[in-house]
Design an enzyme around this catalytic site. Sequence first.
Site, short mmCIF file in Angstrom:
data_model
loop_
_atom_site.label_atom_id
_atom_site.label_comp_id
_atom_site.label_asym_id
_atom_site.label_seq_id
_atom_site.Cartn_x
_atom_site.Cartn_y
_atom_site.Cartn_z
CD GLU A 21 -13.27 -4.95 -1.69
OE1 GLU A 21 -12.10 -5.34 -1.91
OE2 GLU A 21 -14.17 -5.71 -1.30
N GLY A 55 -0.01 5.56 -4.28
CA GLY A 55 -0.61 6.85 -4.61
C GLY A 55 0.01 7.97 -3.79
CG HIS A 77 -0.22 2.25 -9.31
ND1 HIS A 77 -0.44 1.86 -8.01
CD2 HIS A 77 -1.30 3.01 -9.67
CE1 HIS A 77 -1.61 2.35 -7.60
NE2 HIS A 77 -2.14 3.05 -8.58
CG ASP A 84 -2.10 0.92 1.07
OD1 ASP A 84 -2.36 1.38 -0.05
OD2 ASP A 84 -2.77 1.19 2.09
N GLY A 85 0.34 2.33 -0.58
CA GLY A 85 1.02 3.62 -0.51
C GLY A 85 1.59 4.14 -1.82
NE ARG A 140 -4.41 6.94 -6.87
CZ ARG A 140 -4.25 6.65 -5.57
NH1 ARG A 140 -4.04 7.61 -4.70
NH2 ARG A 140 -4.33 5.40 -5.16
CG LEU A 153 9.27 -16.96 -3.77
CD1 LEU A 153 9.25 -16.95 -2.25
CD2 LEU A 153 9.59 -15.57 -4.30
C1 IPE Z 1 -5.40 -2.80 -0.36
O1 IPE Z 1 -5.04 -1.47 -0.50
C2 IPE Z 1 -5.40 -3.48 -1.71
C3 IPE Z 1 -4.09 -3.68 -2.33
C4 IPE Z 1 -2.94 -3.38 -1.80
C5 IPE Z 1 -4.13 -4.28 -3.64
P1 IPE Z 1 -6.15 -0.33 -0.66
O2 IPE Z 1 -5.41 0.94 -0.80
O3 IPE Z 1 -7.09 -0.68 -1.77
O4 IPE Z 1 -6.93 -0.42 0.72
P2 IPE Z 1 -7.84 0.62 1.45
O5 IPE Z 1 -8.83 1.13 0.43
O6 IPE Z 1 -6.96 1.72 1.95
O7 IPE Z 1 -8.47 -0.13 2.56
C1 IPE Z 2 -1.46 0.26 -3.42
O1 IPE Z 2 -1.24 1.64 -3.40
C2 IPE Z 2 -1.67 -0.27 -4.82
C3 IPE Z 2 -3.01 -0.77 -5.11
C4 IPE Z 2 -4.02 -0.76 -4.28
C5 IPE Z 2 -3.22 -1.32 -6.44
P1 IPE Z 2 -2.44 2.67 -3.40
O2 IPE Z 2 -2.75 3.02 -4.80
O3 IPE Z 2 -3.57 2.16 -2.61
O4 IPE Z 2 -1.76 3.91 -2.68
P2 IPE Z 2 -2.43 4.90 -1.64
O5 IPE Z 2 -3.01 4.10 -0.55
O6 IPE Z 2 -3.48 5.67 -2.39
O7 IPE Z 2 -1.30 5.76 -1.18
MG MG Z 3 -4.06 2.35 -0.64
#
Ligand code: IPE
Ligand code: IPE
Ligand code: MG
Length: 257
Positions: A75, A31, A45, A28-29, A41, A139
Amino acid sequence: MAASAADQMLQRIKARDNLPAHVAIIMDGNGRWAGKRGRPRTAGHREGVKAVKRTVEAAIEVGVRALTLYAFSTENWRRPRIEVAAIMHLLYETTKREMREMFENNICLTASGDLDGLSLRQRTILRKAMAMTKDNSGLVLNLALNYSGRAEILQAVKRIAADVAGRKMKLDDITETTFAGYLQTNGLPDPDLLIRTSGEYRLSNFLLWQTSYTELYITDTLWPDFGRAEFFAALEDYQKRERRFGAVPKGGQKKKK
Ligand code: IPE
Ligand code: IPE
Ligand code: MG
């Protein structure tokens, strides 16, 4: 030359006998990483793919058996179309580009989630990569793609109900073990350790059944900044914990490590 801090961690991890067999990661993170740099964003990725590569290499180096990476949740379709398209394109490109190297590195690629919900192009390249690497013994790299923990449990329940109705299974045969066999984790053991980056304290519908006794490691590091050293730090942290599974501490008093 002096060994780096990460190399020293690697040595310590290897010297212990409790390496997690299966590590799952909520990446996560991306974005936020891009936002901090005033970039779109999708740039986050793209950078995140590099962190995947570093983490996979570190997992191989230390000898973790299986790594499940949460790449796209059911989601995540709620995001702007342009972002979803960019993520899907990245997944396609990366699978295509890395497939040969995965094969050569003895990686066995698998997936959890509803692959039928992906585009034909995407499905085809993934199935090709999975077929190519299926006999590899290194792995297990399991991608959670179009994945939902609740949907996974529901599809298991429906298939079990059908098997019971069709007399292929008896009610008493439904146990935790047989149930797990209906899930999408392809016979992997439950994750020992779950890492979530970017400081969010939630599961976001990830591996709901499988994480009942998983150790959690949450870091503020944004996924594109994650890599070898922090992966090893998470493993070391895990190795110092005491897993009790509801029982009392071994040897009575909890000893300090
Ligand atoms: C969880 O991250 C899904 C993935 C890492 C693929 P999200 O960014 O979608 O989760 P929420 O919306 O913050 O719960
Ligand atoms: C995780 O990063 C990647 C996916 C969910 C595909 P995010 O895109 O959720 O990044 P944030 O949470 O918005 O920083
Ligand atoms: Mg996220």
